[in-house]
Design a protein around this motif. Structure first.
Motif, PDB file in Angstrom:
ATOM      1  N   GLU A  32       4.852  -0.729  -3.225  1.00 54.06           N
ATOM      2  CA  GLU A  32       4.202  -1.890  -2.609  1.00 54.06           C
ATOM      3  C   GLU A  32       4.360  -3.121  -3.490  1.00 54.06           C
ATOM      4  O   GLU A  32       4.583  -4.233  -2.999  1.00 54.06           O
ATOM      5  CB  GLU A  32       2.725  -1.601  -2.361  1.00 54.06           C
ATOM      6  CG  GLU A  32       2.480  -0.632  -1.224  1.00 54.06           C
ATOM      7  CD  GLU A  32       1.026  -0.181  -1.128  1.00 54.06           C
ATOM      8  OE1 GLU A  32       0.167  -0.677  -1.896  1.00 54.06           O
ATOM      9  OE2 GLU A  32       0.753   0.684  -0.281  1.00 54.06           O
ATOM     10  N   GLU A  33       4.245  -2.934  -4.785  1.00 61.56           N
ATOM     11  CA  GLU A  33       4.411  -4.047  -5.728  1.00 61.56           C
ATOM     12  C   GLU A  33       5.844  -4.589  -5.660  1.00 61.56           C
ATOM     13  O   GLU A  33       6.058  -5.809  -5.637  1.00 61.56           O
ATOM     14  CB  GLU A  33       4.080  -3.566  -7.146  1.00 61.56           C
ATOM     15  CG  GLU A  33       4.013  -4.657  -8.168  1.00 61.56           C
ATOM     16  CD  GLU A  33       3.612  -4.142  -9.547  1.00 61.56           C
ATOM     17  OE1 GLU A  33       3.706  -4.953 -10.488  1.00 61.56           O
ATOM     18  OE2 GLU A  33       3.222  -2.969  -9.700  1.00 61.56           O
ATOM     19  N   LEU A  34       6.828  -3.691  -5.607  1.00 59.47           N
ATOM     20  CA  LEU A  34       8.226  -4.109  -5.466  1.00 59.47           C
ATOM     21  C   LEU A  34       8.418  -4.893  -4.163  1.00 59.47           C
ATOM     22  O   LEU A  34       9.077  -5.932  -4.146  1.00 59.47           O
ATOM     23  CB  LEU A  34       9.156  -2.889  -5.460  1.00 59.47           C
ATOM     24  CG  LEU A  34       9.345  -2.128  -6.770  1.00 59.47           C
ATOM     25  CD1 LEU A  34      10.043  -0.796  -6.504  1.00 59.47           C
ATOM     26  CD2 LEU A  34      10.134  -2.948  -7.778  1.00 59.47           C
ATOM     27  N   ALA A  35       7.818  -4.385  -3.081  1.00 58.02           N
ATOM     28  CA  ALA A  35       7.950  -5.039  -1.779  1.00 58.02           C
ATOM     29  C   ALA A  35       7.303  -6.420  -1.792  1.00 58.02           C
ATOM     30  O   ALA A  35       7.892  -7.394  -1.280  1.00 58.02           O
ATOM     31  CB  ALA A  35       7.342  -4.156  -0.687  1.00 58.02           C
ATOM     32  N   VAL A  39      11.722  -7.621  -3.952  1.00 57.81           N
ATOM     33  CA  VAL A  39      12.909  -7.052  -4.595  1.00 57.81           C
ATOM     34  C   VAL A  39      13.272  -5.664  -4.066  1.00 57.81           C
ATOM     35  O   VAL A  39      14.371  -5.171  -4.334  1.00 57.81           O
ATOM     36  CB  VAL A  39      12.764  -7.007  -6.135  1.00 57.81           C
ATOM     37  CG1 VAL A  39      12.572  -8.403  -6.697  1.00 57.81           C
ATOM     38  CG2 VAL A  39      11.651  -6.082  -6.573  1.00 57.81           C
ATOM     39  N   LEU A  40      12.387  -5.028  -3.314  1.00 53.69           N
ATOM     40  CA  LEU A  40      12.642  -3.671  -2.833  1.00 53.69           C
ATOM     41  C   LEU A  40      13.632  -3.686  -1.674  1.00 53.69           C
ATOM     42  O   LEU A  40      13.439  -4.398  -0.693  1.00 53.69           O
ATOM     43  CB  LEU A  40      11.337  -3.004  -2.383  1.00 53.69           C
ATOM     44  CG  LEU A  40      11.460  -1.572  -1.863  1.00 53.69           C
ATOM     45  CD1 LEU A  40      11.946  -0.627  -2.952  1.00 53.69           C
ATOM     46  CD2 LEU A  40      10.123  -1.091  -1.316  1.00 53.69           C
ATOM     47  N   VAL A  41      14.692  -2.890  -1.796  1.00 51.63           N
ATOM     48  CA  VAL A  41      15.665  -2.715  -0.725  1.00 51.63           C
ATOM     49  C   VAL A  41      15.451  -1.355  -0.060  1.00 51.63           C
ATOM     50  O   VAL A  41      15.423  -1.254   1.159  1.00 51.63           O
ATOM     51  CB  VAL A  41      17.115  -2.839  -1.253  1.00 51.63           C
ATOM     52  CG1 VAL A  41      18.123  -2.563  -0.151  1.00 51.63           C
ATOM     53  CG2 VAL A  41      17.345  -4.214  -1.874  1.00 51.63           C
ATOM     54  N   ALA A  96      12.194  -1.165 -13.800  1.00 50.62           N
ATOM     55  CA  ALA A  96      12.373   0.263 -14.066  1.00 50.62           C
ATOM     56  C   ALA A  96      11.338   0.768 -15.072  1.00 50.62           C
ATOM     57  O   ALA A  96      10.821   1.881 -14.933  1.00 50.62           O
ATOM     58  CB  ALA A  96      13.796   0.536 -14.565  1.00 50.62           C
ATOM     59  N   MET A  97      11.010  -0.047 -16.058  1.00 51.58           N
ATOM     60  CA  MET A  97      10.031   0.348 -17.080  1.00 51.58           C
ATOM     61  C   MET A  97       8.627   0.480 -16.485  1.00 51.58           C
ATOM     62  O   MET A  97       7.784   1.173 -17.039  1.00 51.58           O
ATOM     63  CB  MET A  97      10.019  -0.664 -18.221  1.00 51.58           C
ATOM     64  CG  MET A  97      11.311  -0.726 -19.014  1.00 51.58           C
ATOM     65  SD  MET A  97      11.572   0.718 -20.035  1.00 51.58           S
ATOM     66  CE  MET A  97      10.299   0.485 -21.243  1.00 51.58           C
ATOM     67  N   ARG A  98       8.390  -0.155 -15.346  1.00 54.78           N
ATOM     68  CA  ARG A  98       7.064  -0.108 -14.719  1.00 54.78           C
ATOM     69  C   ARG A  98       6.908   1.077 -13.767  1.00 54.78           C
ATOM     70  O   ARG A  98       5.801   1.367 -13.316  1.00 54.78           O
ATOM     71  CB  ARG A  98       6.824  -1.410 -13.964  1.00 54.78           C
ATOM     72  CG  ARG A  98       6.694  -2.589 -14.930  1.00 54.78           C
ATOM     73  CD  ARG A  98       6.795  -3.918 -14.258  1.00 54.78           C
ATOM     74  NE  ARG A  98       5.641  -4.197 -13.407  1.00 54.78           N
ATOM     75  CZ  ARG A  98       5.461  -5.344 -12.781  1.00 54.78           C
ATOM     76  NH1 ARG A  98       6.354  -6.312 -12.913  1.00 54.78           N
ATOM     77  NH2 ARG A  98       4.411  -5.539 -12.034  1.00 54.78           N
TER      78      ARG A  98
END
Length: 144
Positions: A32-35, A39-41, A96-98
């Motif tokens: 959800e954070e990526l979205a 940045v989320l594909v 990636a680190m998150r």
């Protein structure tokens, strides 16, 4: 720039052990954070290699060979992936680190790989346009 975060398999993932509810919740929050960041594909988990098939090409120009799973060396097998589109390699590393430990128990391992852009593969402008159009069609395709 697009990057794939490749989640390596563990013995548990290869044995079909499902993630804990806590891990599923943590991964859901992360996705959800990526979205929200735009940045989320894509993000998907994969079935164990016991359900997999490998196609190999043992002889140049020859007939492909089909091999049924399971496959050995769980650490070399992919258990899932997250595809992101970011501005830089550094930003991809930060994301990636998150990511939560994908297997829990300190067994998770993520491989971060940049995806080739069409212009890196060829200088043929017509070929680049065809690749870009195919990619645009693929991203517009509704899920079944």
């Amino acid at each position: 720039m697009r990057f794939m975060m490749i989640v390596k398999a563990s013995q548990d993932s290869e044995n079909g052990v499902m993630p804990s509810p806590e891990l599923l919740d943590a991964m859901g929050r992360y996705n959800e954070e990526l979205a929200r960041a735009g940045v989320l594909v894509a993000a998907e988990g994969l079935h164990p290699s016991s359900n997999a098939i490998r196609i190999s090409y043992p002889v140049p120009g020859g007939k492909p060979k089909v091999i049924d799973g399971p496959f050995t060396e769980a650490k070399e097998i992919i258990a899932g992936y997250t595809l992101i589109e970011v501005k830089s390699r550094e930003e991809a590393i930060e994301w990636a680190m998150r990511m939560p430990d994908p297997h829990g128990f300190g067994e998770g391992q993520i491989e971060l790989r940049q995806i080739f852009e069409a212009s890196e593969l060829t200088q043929d402008h017509d070929a680049i346009a065809r690749i870009d159009e195919l990619n645009a069609q693929f991203t517009r395709k509704p899920r079944a």
